[in-house]
Design a protein around this motif. Structure first.
Motif, mmCIF file in Angstrom:
data_model
loop_
_atom_site.group_PDB
_atom_site.id
_atom_site.type_symbol
_atom_site.label_atom_id
_atom_site.label_comp_id
_atom_site.label_asym_id
_atom_site.label_seq_id
_atom_site.Cartn_x
_atom_site.Cartn_y
_atom_site.Cartn_z
ATOM 1 N N VAL A 106 3.624 73.078 -0.377
ATOM 2 C CA VAL A 106 4.215 71.743 -0.562
ATOM 3 C C VAL A 106 5.025 71.349 0.683
ATOM 4 O O VAL A 106 4.955 70.214 1.165
ATOM 5 N N GLY A 107 5.777 72.302 1.211
ATOM 6 C CA GLY A 107 6.635 72.011 2.369
ATOM 7 C C GLY A 107 5.843 71.642 3.609
ATOM 8 O O GLY A 107 6.238 70.749 4.368
ATOM 9 N N LEU A 108 4.725 72.306 3.830
ATOM 10 C CA LEU A 108 3.919 71.988 5.022
ATOM 11 C C LEU A 108 3.239 70.627 4.869
ATOM 12 O O LEU A 108 3.093 69.888 5.845
ATOM 13 N N ILE A 109 2.830 70.294 3.654
ATOM 14 C CA ILE A 109 2.255 68.956 3.432
ATOM 15 C C ILE A 109 3.322 67.886 3.710
ATOM 16 O O ILE A 109 3.061 66.880 4.367
ATOM 17 N N GLU A 110 4.523 68.139 3.223
ATOM 18 C CA GLU A 110 5.610 67.189 3.487
ATOM 19 C C GLU A 110 5.842 67.042 4.992
ATOM 20 O O GLU A 110 6.004 65.925 5.502
ATOM 21 N N LEU A 111 5.847 68.158 5.696
ATOM 22 C CA LEU A 111 6.046 68.098 7.150
ATOM 23 C C LEU A 111 4.936 67.293 7.816
ATOM 24 O O LEU A 111 5.187 66.455 8.682
ATOM 25 N N ALA A 112 3.686 67.540 7.414
ATOM 26 C CA ALA A 112 2.560 66.813 8.027
ATOM 27 C C ALA A 112 2.705 65.310 7.771
ATOM 28 O O ALA A 112 2.409 64.489 8.646
ATOM 29 N N MET A 113 3.184 64.940 6.589
ATOM 30 C CA MET A 113 3.354 63.511 6.279
ATOM 31 C C MET A 113 4.423 62.864 7.157
ATOM 32 O O MET A 113 4.370 61.668 7.434
ATOM 33 N N GLY A 114 5.365 63.657 7.628
ATOM 34 C CA GLY A 114 6.396 63.142 8.531
ATOM 35 C C GLY A 114 6.019 63.295 9.994
ATOM 36 O O GLY A 114 6.885 63.167 10.870
ATOM 37 N N ASP A 322 17.654 68.577 2.392
ATOM 38 C CA ASP A 322 16.975 68.032 1.216
ATOM 39 C C ASP A 322 15.791 67.128 1.540
ATOM 40 O O ASP A 322 15.196 66.537 0.657
ATOM 41 N N HIS A 323 15.463 66.996 2.813
ATOM 42 C CA HIS A 323 14.209 66.326 3.154
ATOM 43 C C HIS A 323 13.608 67.146 4.297
ATOM 44 O O HIS A 323 14.268 68.008 4.868
ATOM 45 N N ALA A 324 12.363 66.876 4.620
ATOM 46 C CA ALA A 324 11.746 67.603 5.734
ATOM 47 C C ALA A 324 10.836 66.663 6.496
ATOM 48 O O ALA A 324 9.656 66.910 6.653
ATOM 49 N N SER A 325 11.403 65.557 6.976
ATOM 50 C CA SER A 325 10.636 64.611 7.780
ATOM 51 C C SER A 325 11.105 64.710 9.221
ATOM 52 O O SER A 325 12.266 64.435 9.522
ATOM 53 N N LEU A 326 10.201 65.098 10.095
ATOM 54 C CA LEU A 326 10.567 65.163 11.506
ATOM 55 C C LEU A 326 10.747 63.769 12.098
ATOM 56 O O LEU A 326 11.496 63.581 13.044
ATOM 57 N N TRP A 327 10.035 62.794 11.519
ATOM 58 C CA TRP A 327 10.283 61.416 11.984
ATOM 59 C C TRP A 327 11.747 61.049 11.733
ATOM 60 O O TRP A 327 12.433 60.541 12.612
ATOM 61 N N LEU A 328 12.213 61.372 10.526
ATOM 62 C CA LEU A 328 13.594 61.035 10.182
ATOM 63 C C LEU A 328 14.572 61.816 11.063
ATOM 64 O O LEU A 328 15.597 61.281 11.497
ATOM 65 N N GLU A 329 14.264 63.083 11.351
ATOM 66 C CA GLU A 329 15.150 63.861 12.234
ATOM 67 C C GLU A 329 15.175 63.261 13.640
ATOM 68 O O GLU A 329 16.216 63.250 14.297
ATOM 69 N N THR A 330 14.027 62.779 14.090
ATOM 70 C CA THR A 330 13.971 62.211 15.437
ATOM 71 C C THR A 330 14.791 60.929 15.496
ATOM 72 O O THR A 330 15.553 60.688 16.429
ATOM 73 N N THR A 408 6.575 57.534 7.745
ATOM 74 C CA THR A 408 5.513 58.517 7.486
ATOM 75 C C THR A 408 4.319 58.253 8.395
ATOM 76 O O THR A 408 4.099 57.125 8.841
ATOM 77 N N ALA A 409 3.566 59.307 8.628
ATOM 78 C CA ALA A 409 2.431 59.220 9.545
ATOM 79 C C ALA A 409 1.251 58.497 8.893
ATOM 80 O O ALA A 409 1.025 58.629 7.688
ATOM 81 N N PHE A 410 0.500 57.761 9.702
ATOM 82 C CA PHE A 410 -0.738 57.161 9.216
ATOM 83 C C PHE A 410 -1.853 58.216 9.240
ATOM 84 O O PHE A 410 -2.540 58.408 8.236
ATOM 85 N N HIS A 411 -2.010 58.873 10.394
ATOM 86 C CA HIS A 411 -2.884 60.047 10.464
ATOM 87 C C HIS A 411 -2.085 61.185 11.101
ATOM 88 O O HIS A 411 -1.382 60.955 12.081
ATOM 89 N N THR A 412 -2.227 62.384 10.573
ATOM 90 C CA THR A 412 -1.721 63.579 11.261
ATOM 91 C C THR A 412 -2.913 64.501 11.489
ATOM 92 O O THR A 412 -3.609 64.869 10.528
ATOM 93 N N ILE A 413 -3.122 64.842 12.747
ATOM 94 C CA ILE A 413 -4.280 65.652 13.125
ATOM 95 C C ILE A 413 -3.767 66.954 13.715
ATOM 96 O O ILE A 413 -2.941 66.939 14.636
ATOM 97 N N ILE A 414 -4.203 68.060 13.157
ATOM 98 C CA ILE A 414 -3.788 69.381 13.651
ATOM 99 C C ILE A 414 -5.035 70.170 14.030
ATOM 100 O O ILE A 414 -5.960 70.292 13.223
#
Ligand code: ZN
Length: 449
Positions: A106-114, A322-330, A408-414
Motif C-alpha cells: 500500500v505504501g509503495l502505491i501511495e508513493l508512486a501516486m505522489g 501521516d502522508h507519503a506524497s513526495l510532491w507534497l514534501e517537495t 498526484t501524478a498523471f503517469h508514474t513510470i518506473i
C-alpha cells in the motif's frame, strides 16, 4: 525501435536542461533519447503528454512505511517525539510478515501516486524475522525501485533506551541478519531494482559498539549507511548524558562521517558541525512535514546545499507525517525554504533538484536516477498541467507544478513501466489490498468495526 516515446511535454531532463514541447524515448528500462518536437523516433507505444510537465521521478530518502498501519493514532497525535515513540512501540511489537507485506504494498502505491519512483525505507522494529524480506517481495510485485535499510535497536528500557525489550535485538543477531539481507537482495549492478542499506535507528537506540560494527559491515559490502540524527533537542541531552558529546561528534566517533552515510533530519547541528559533515560527504534527508508536525525546527536546506552536502527529501514515517506524497514534501520544502530565507531563497527548480538529484546523491545512485539523461533509468513522471487548480498558470510549468497543483501524478513510470496511468495505480486488486490493510490496522490498534 524504442519501447515508449512520450511526446509533446515540457520535459525536465535534468537540472538546467528543459525541453518545451519535447519528447523522451525509453528502451529496455532506460532513457534512450530525448529531443525537440518534430524529431520523435518510432516506438512501440507513443504517448501524447498533451503539454503536460515531465520530470525525473522523485526520490524518497527517509520513510518508515510500516507505520501506515498506525496512522494518525489518536492517543499520541499531540505528544512529543519521545512520548509518541514510547506509546507506539508496544503496538509495533505485534507486527508480523503479513502486516509488513501489506503495508509496503500500500505504501509503495501511495508513493508512486505522489510521483515517487525510488524510495528508501527504514524498518527498525523487528519483533519477528524476515520482515524486510516481505518488503522486498512487495516492491518486486509492484515493480518499484526500492532501497530498504536494515534498521535496528539494541537499547531497551532496561538499558536506558525507549523501546520495550520485545522490539530490540542483540548486536550479533542484527549484524548476521544484515549480512543475510545483503547477500540475498543487494544488487550493486546498473539498473538495480533492489539495494539494501544498514540503518541503526538513532544514536539513542543502539550501542556504540553496534554503530561501529555496522559501519564496518557496510564498508565490507559497499552498502549505504543511514540513521536519524539531530531530530529533536531531547537527543542532544541524551547524547551529552550517555556519550559525553553532541550527536555529530558521536557520529564522527563511531566512524560514520563518510560519503557512505546519509542521515535523516539534521536540524540542530551548529554551523561548524554542518561544515564538518559537509566536508566528510554525509548526506541529509530533509523531512519538512515531519519536522513541522513535531514542531521543533527544520534543516537549513539551502545552507547545507551551499556547503555541498547532498540534501534529499524524506516523507518520514506514515505515523508521524501521516502522508507519503513526495510532491507534497517537495512543495513543503519550497514553502519552508522561502519562509526561512525570503522570496529569493528557493525556487521550484531548487526544490525539484533536491527531490531528484539531491535524493539520488543521498542514496549513492546519482549516475542512474534523479535525472533523465540518455542511459539513466527510465523513472519519470508526467504531471497534469490543465486541471482546475492550474487554470491561468501558463508561463512556467515548473513553478506552477509546486505553487498550484497537481499533487498526484498523471503517469508514474518506473523502469519503463507504468505504475500509475491516467492518475490510477495499475496494481491489480487494489481494493482487496486496502480492505486487508484496514483489517490489519484495526487489529493492531485494537479498533474493531
Ligand atoms: Zn524517521
Amino acid at each position: 525501435m524504442n519501447d515508449l516515446v512520450i511526446r509533446n511535454g515540457h520535459v525536465v531532463v535534468d537540472t538546467g536542461i528543459e525541453l518545451a514541447g519535447g519528447w523522451i524515448a525509453v528502451s529496455e528500462g532506460r532513457v534512450s533519447a530525448y529531443g525537440a518536437a518534430g524529431t520523435e523516433p518510432p516506438a512501440t507505444r507513443v504517448v501524447d503528454a498533451d503539454g503536460r510537465l515531465v520530470t525525473p521521478g522523485l526520490i524518497n530518502t527517509h520513510h518508515h512505511i510500516y507505520q501506515n498501519l498506525t496512522r494518525s493514532y489518536a492517543p499520541v497525535v499531540n505528544g512529543t517525539l519521545f512520548e509518541w515513540l514510547t506509546h507506539l512501540y508496544p503496538i509495533w511489537a505485534r507486527l508480523d510478515e503479513e502486516d509488513i507485506h501489506l503495508s509496503t504494498a500500500v505504501g509503495l502505491i501511495e508513493l508512486a501516486m505522489g510521483g515517487c519512483t525510488t524510495s528508501a525505507d527504514h524498518m527498525y522494529v523487528h519483533p519477528r524475522p524476515n520482515l524486510i524480506d516481505a518488503q522486498v517481495a512487495a516492491a518486486r510485485e509492484l515493480g518499484f525501485r526500492f532501497l530498504p535499510t536494515r534498521g535496528s535497536m539494541t537499547r531497551s528500557i532496561e538499558d536506558g533506551g525507549l523501546p520495550p525489550a520485545v522490539v530490540v535485538q542483540d548486536a550479533d543477531a542484527i549484524l548476521a541478519d544484515s549480512e543475510r539481507l545483503i547477500r540475498s537482495y543487494h544488487d550493486p549492478s546498473p539498473g538495480a531494482m533492489i539495494r539494501i542499506g544498514l540503518a541503526p535507528c538513532s544514536p539513542f537506540s543502539v550501542t556504540e559498539d553496534l554503530m561501529r560494527r555496522t559501519a564496518e559491515l557496510a564498508e565490507q559490502h559497499d552498502v549505504r549507511l543511514h540513521s536519524h540524527l539531530a531530530e529533536d533537542l531531547d537527543e542532544d541531552a541524551f547524547c551529552a548524558e550517555t556519550y559525553g558529546c553532541r550527536p555529530v561528534e558521536y557520529l564522527e566517533r563511531v566512524g560514520w562521517a563518510t560519503p557512505r552515510s546519509w542521515v535523516a533530519h539534521f536540524i540542530y547541528p551548529s554551523s561548524d558541525e554542518q561544515e564538518r559533515l559537509a566536508r566528510a560527504g554525509v548526506g541529509v534527508a530533509h523531512c519538512p512535514s515531519s519536522n513541522m508536525l513535531i514542531g521543533g525546527g527544520t534543516a537549513p536546506v539551502m545552507r547545507l546545499r551551499e556547503l555541498g552536502m547532498p540534501v534529499g527529501l524524506g516523507c518520514d514515517g506514515s505515523a508521524s507525517t501521516d502522508h507519503a506524497s513526495l510532491w507534497l514534501e517537495t512543495r513543503t520544502a519550497l514553502l519552508l525554504g522561502r519562509y526561512r530565507g525570503g522570496p529569493t531563497a528557493m525556487t521550484a527548480r531548487d526544490a525539484l533538484d533536491v527531490a531528484t538529484r539531491g535524493g539520488a546523491r543521498c542514496l549513492g545512485w546519482e549516475d542512474e536516477i534523479g535525472h533523465l539523461r540518455v542511459g539513466a533509468c527510465a523513472d519519470l513522471v508526467v504531471w497534469e498541467t490543465s486541471a482546475v487548480a492550474l487554470a491561468g498558470a501558463v508561463t512556467d510549468p515548473v513553478e506552477a507544478w509546486l505553487r498550484c497543483a497537481p499533487s498526484t501524478a498523471f503517469h508514474t513510470i518506473i523502469n519503463g513501466r507504468f505504475v500509475v496511468e491516467d492518475g490510477q495505480p495499475t496494481a491489480p486488486a487494489l481494493e482487496g489490498l486496502l480492505r486487508a490493510h484496514d483489517r490489519r490496522a484495526r487489529r493492531l490498534q485494537g479498533v474493531l468495526r
